[in-house]
Design a protein around this motif. Structure first.
Motif, PDB file in Angstrom:
ATOM      1  N   ILE A 289      -1.792 -10.898   1.783  1.00  0.00           N
ATOM      2  CA  ILE A 289      -2.041  -9.799   0.853  1.00  0.00           C
ATOM      3  C   ILE A 289      -2.120  -8.500   1.646  1.00  0.00           C
ATOM      4  CG2 ILE A 289      -3.598  -8.843  -0.889  1.00  0.00           C
ATOM      5  CD1 ILE A 289      -2.264 -11.431  -1.795  1.00  0.00           C
ATOM      6  N   HIS A 290      -1.370  -7.505   1.187  1.00  0.00           N
ATOM      7  CA  HIS A 290      -1.380  -6.196   1.839  1.00  0.00           C
ATOM      8  C   HIS A 290      -2.681  -5.483   1.502  1.00  0.00           C
ATOM      9  CE1 HIS A 290       0.398  -2.419   3.389  1.00  0.00           C
ATOM     10  NE2 HIS A 290      -0.264  -1.844   2.398  1.00  0.00           N
TER      11      HIS A 290
ATOM     12  N   GLU B  88     -16.278  10.140   1.894  1.00  0.00           N
ATOM     13  CA  GLU B  88     -17.611   9.744   1.434  1.00  0.00           C
ATOM     14  C   GLU B  88     -17.694   8.299   0.958  1.00  0.00           C
ATOM     15  OE1 GLU B  88     -19.873  12.957  -0.723  1.00  0.00           O
ATOM     16  OE2 GLU B  88     -17.841  13.760  -0.969  1.00  0.00           O
ATOM     17  N   LEU B  89     -16.550   7.605   0.926  1.00  0.00           N
ATOM     18  CA  LEU B  89     -16.520   6.229   0.460  1.00  0.00           C
ATOM     19  C   LEU B  89     -15.685   5.373   1.408  1.00  0.00           C
ATOM     20  CD1 LEU B  89     -15.706   6.924  -3.314  1.00  0.00           C
ATOM     21  CD2 LEU B  89     -17.968   6.438  -2.356  1.00  0.00           C
ATOM     22  N   LYS B  90     -15.978   4.088   1.450  1.00  0.00           N
ATOM     23  CA  LYS B  90     -15.108   3.141   2.141  1.00  0.00           C
ATOM     24  C   LYS B  90     -14.142   2.585   1.100  1.00  0.00           C
ATOM     25  CE  LYS B  90     -14.979  -1.119   4.844  1.00  0.00           C
ATOM     26  NZ  LYS B  90     -15.767  -2.183   5.528  1.00  0.00           N
ATOM     27  N   VAL B  91     -12.886   2.937   1.228  1.00  0.00           N
ATOM     28  CA  VAL B  91     -11.878   2.612   0.215  1.00  0.00           C
ATOM     29  C   VAL B  91     -11.050   1.407   0.654  1.00  0.00           C
ATOM     30  CG1 VAL B  91      -9.904   3.473  -1.091  1.00  0.00           C
ATOM     31  CG2 VAL B  91     -11.774   5.038  -0.466  1.00  0.00           C
ATOM     32  N   ILE B  92     -10.963   0.411  -0.213  1.00  0.00           N
ATOM     33  CA  ILE B  92     -10.107  -0.748   0.019  1.00  0.00           C
ATOM     34  C   ILE B  92      -9.058  -0.765  -1.085  1.00  0.00           C
ATOM     35  CG2 ILE B  92      -9.963  -3.268   0.177  1.00  0.00           C
ATOM     36  CD1 ILE B  92     -13.336  -1.683   0.642  1.00  0.00           C
ATOM     37  N   ALA B  93      -7.792  -0.732  -0.700  1.00  0.00           N
ATOM     38  CA  ALA B  93      -6.698  -0.744  -1.676  1.00  0.00           C
ATOM     39  C   ALA B  93      -5.754  -1.891  -1.340  1.00  0.00           C
ATOM     40  CB  ALA B  93      -5.942   0.586  -1.663  1.00  0.00           C
ATOM     41  N   ILE B  94      -5.275  -2.593  -2.352  1.00  0.00           N
ATOM     42  CA  ILE B  94      -4.414  -3.751  -2.116  1.00  0.00           C
ATOM     43  C   ILE B  94      -3.155  -3.680  -2.980  1.00  0.00           C
ATOM     44  CG2 ILE B  94      -6.416  -5.209  -1.577  1.00  0.00           C
ATOM     45  CD1 ILE B  94      -6.045  -6.542  -4.351  1.00  0.00           C
ATOM     46  N   ASP B  95      -2.106  -4.294  -2.463  1.00  0.00           N
ATOM     47  CA  ASP B  95      -0.989  -4.680  -3.325  1.00  0.00           C
ATOM     48  C   ASP B  95      -1.318  -6.091  -3.792  1.00  0.00           C
ATOM     49  OD1 ASP B  95       0.324  -2.332  -2.855  1.00  0.00           O
ATOM     50  OD2 ASP B  95       1.919  -3.181  -1.638  1.00  0.00           O
ATOM     51  N   GLN B  96      -1.448  -6.276  -5.086  1.00  0.00           N
ATOM     52  CA  GLN B  96      -1.874  -7.571  -5.604  1.00  0.00           C
ATOM     53  C   GLN B  96      -0.890  -8.687  -5.222  1.00  0.00           C
ATOM     54  OE1 GLN B  96      -2.320  -6.606  -9.779  1.00  0.00           O
ATOM     55  NE2 GLN B  96      -3.654  -4.899  -9.240  1.00  0.00           N
TER      56      GLN B  96
ATOM     57  N   ARG C  44       4.334  -5.024  -0.979  1.00  0.00           N
ATOM     58  CA  ARG C  44       4.219  -5.383   0.437  1.00  0.00           C
ATOM     59  C   ARG C  44       3.421  -6.659   0.678  1.00  0.00           C
ATOM     60  NH1 ARG C  44       2.068   0.532   1.289  1.00  0.00           N
ATOM     61  NH2 ARG C  44       1.213  -0.138  -0.711  1.00  0.00           N
ATOM     62  N   SER C  45       2.891  -7.262  -0.387  1.00  0.00           N
ATOM     63  CA  SER C  45       2.245  -8.569  -0.253  1.00  0.00           C
ATOM     64  C   SER C  45       3.300  -9.665  -0.307  1.00  0.00           C
ATOM     65  CB  SER C  45       1.205  -8.771  -1.359  1.00  0.00           C
ATOM     66  OG  SER C  45       0.079  -7.943  -1.149  1.00  0.00           O
ATOM     67  N   GLU C  46       2.922 -10.844   0.177  1.00  0.00           N
ATOM     68  CA  GLU C  46       3.876 -11.946   0.261  1.00  0.00           C
ATOM     69  C   GLU C  46       4.396 -12.346  -1.122  1.00  0.00           C
ATOM     70  OE1 GLU C  46       4.049 -16.543   2.015  1.00  0.00           O
ATOM     71  OE2 GLU C  46       2.268 -15.300   2.317  1.00  0.00           O
ATOM     72  N   ARG C  47       5.668 -12.650  -1.164  1.00  0.00           N
ATOM     73  CA  ARG C  47       6.337 -13.008  -2.413  1.00  0.00           C
ATOM     74  C   ARG C  47       5.765 -14.296  -2.999  1.00  0.00           C
ATOM     75  NH1 ARG C  47      10.563 -15.842  -4.784  1.00  0.00           N
ATOM     76  NH2 ARG C  47      12.034 -14.616  -6.025  1.00  0.00           N
TER      77      ARG C  47
END
Length: 296
Positions: free
Chosen positions: A12-13, A50-58, A63-66
């Motif tokens: 997961i990206h 001001e925040l710890k940001v976590i963003a993902i490609d589901q 860019r996450s695995e097919r």
């Protein structure tokens, strides 16, 4: 930091911005299958002060695995992935920002993992695909009419007001959107905002898009995304914020009326904006979201 995490057997990206001591927030993109790319482009630097940001490609997106053609995949896989990522990152609890369909996912995640969520920000969400699809069809009809295309205007009106299953409405909207081509973007916002995607080649973007097609097709086939989760709003126990654009077509009046009943819920409207608030008014968005998440 950009990396891939192995989450329940899949790469997961994941992108992480901000210091570890800051309040953590997870961004869930919409689509289904739109990726976190645009959000990161406009908000990662702003919010991470001001925040710890976590963003993902589901799972299976961009860019996450097919996702393999023979693999099982459904909406709850996205929910379980989020919880697995939280545990891997050692985060006790985090706030969730859900944009569009990501708002749907944010509400489902909060229902199933209430102890993991501190606050929720819904950015132009859908909680009921039937309501959203009918409103999108009405907006598409107006656009067709403005172009002098009465045939497709009447087709949109028929579907928007007729007796059709949610799946049918969704499919018809996708089909009619393809007819509109690039003009379709006018449904979502009066403001055209550009994002620099030159970091990837055209061939890479095409390959990414093929992955996303599988993601959307499998969610469509499972069908769970077409179930209304309006009843979940009455169970929402954490403070929440609904961000709506004045011209957004996804969060229709029915959504807003239902959200008005939510305890600990606030609504902020962005005048002159459409569906992509994080890119249309990035500085105000940062301010509103940061103030809400950091508010005690």
């Amino acid at each position: 930091m950009t990396s891939h995490l192995i989450v329940r057997g899949k790469k997961i990206h994941v992108e992480i911005f901000g210091q570890n001591h800051l309040p953590a927030v997870l961004f869930l993109h919409g689509g289904p299958g739109e990726s976190c790319y645009e959000f990161v482009y406009y908000q990662a630097r702003r919010l991470s002060k001001e925040l710890k940001v976590i963003a993902i490609d589901q799972r299976g997106v961009l860019r996450s695995e097919r996702i393999g053609d023979d693999e099982s995949f459904g909406m709850m896989d996205i929910i379980e992935d989020c919880e697995d990522i939280r545990l891997q990152l050692g985060i006790k609890e985090w706030a969730i920002i859900g944009h569009s369909f990501g708002g749907y996912l944010a509400l489902v995640y909060t229902k199933y993992y209430p102890q993991s969520v501190s606050k929720v920000v819904f950015e132009n969400p859908t909680f009921d695909f039937e309501w959203t699809a009918r409103n999108l069809l009405k907006c598409a009809g107006k656009l067709f009419l403005s172009k002098g295309d009465k045939k497709h205007f009447h087709e949109c009106e028929e579907y928007a007001n007729g007796f059709y299953r949610t799946e049918e409405l969704f499919d018809h909207y996708l089909r009619l959107g393809e007819i509109l081509g690039d003009e379709k973007e006018k449904i979502y916002s009066p403001n055209q905002v550009a994002t620099d995607d030159s970091v990837y080649t055209d061939e890479e973007w095409e390959a990414f898009s093929e992955r996303t097609d599988v993601h959307l097709r499998k969610l469509r086939e499972e069908g769970r995304m077409f179930e209304s989760i309006i009843p979940y709003l009455s169970e929402l126990h954490v403070p929440s914020l609904l961000l709506v654009g004045e011209y957004d077509p996804v969060t229709c009046d029915k959504h807003i009326n239902e959200y008005n009943q939510v305890k600990k819920g606030k609504i902020v409207e962005f005048k002159g904006c459409g569906h992509m608030l994080h890119s249309e008014e990035p500085d105000r968005y940062r301010e509103v979201v940061t103030d809400f998440i950091k508010e005690r």
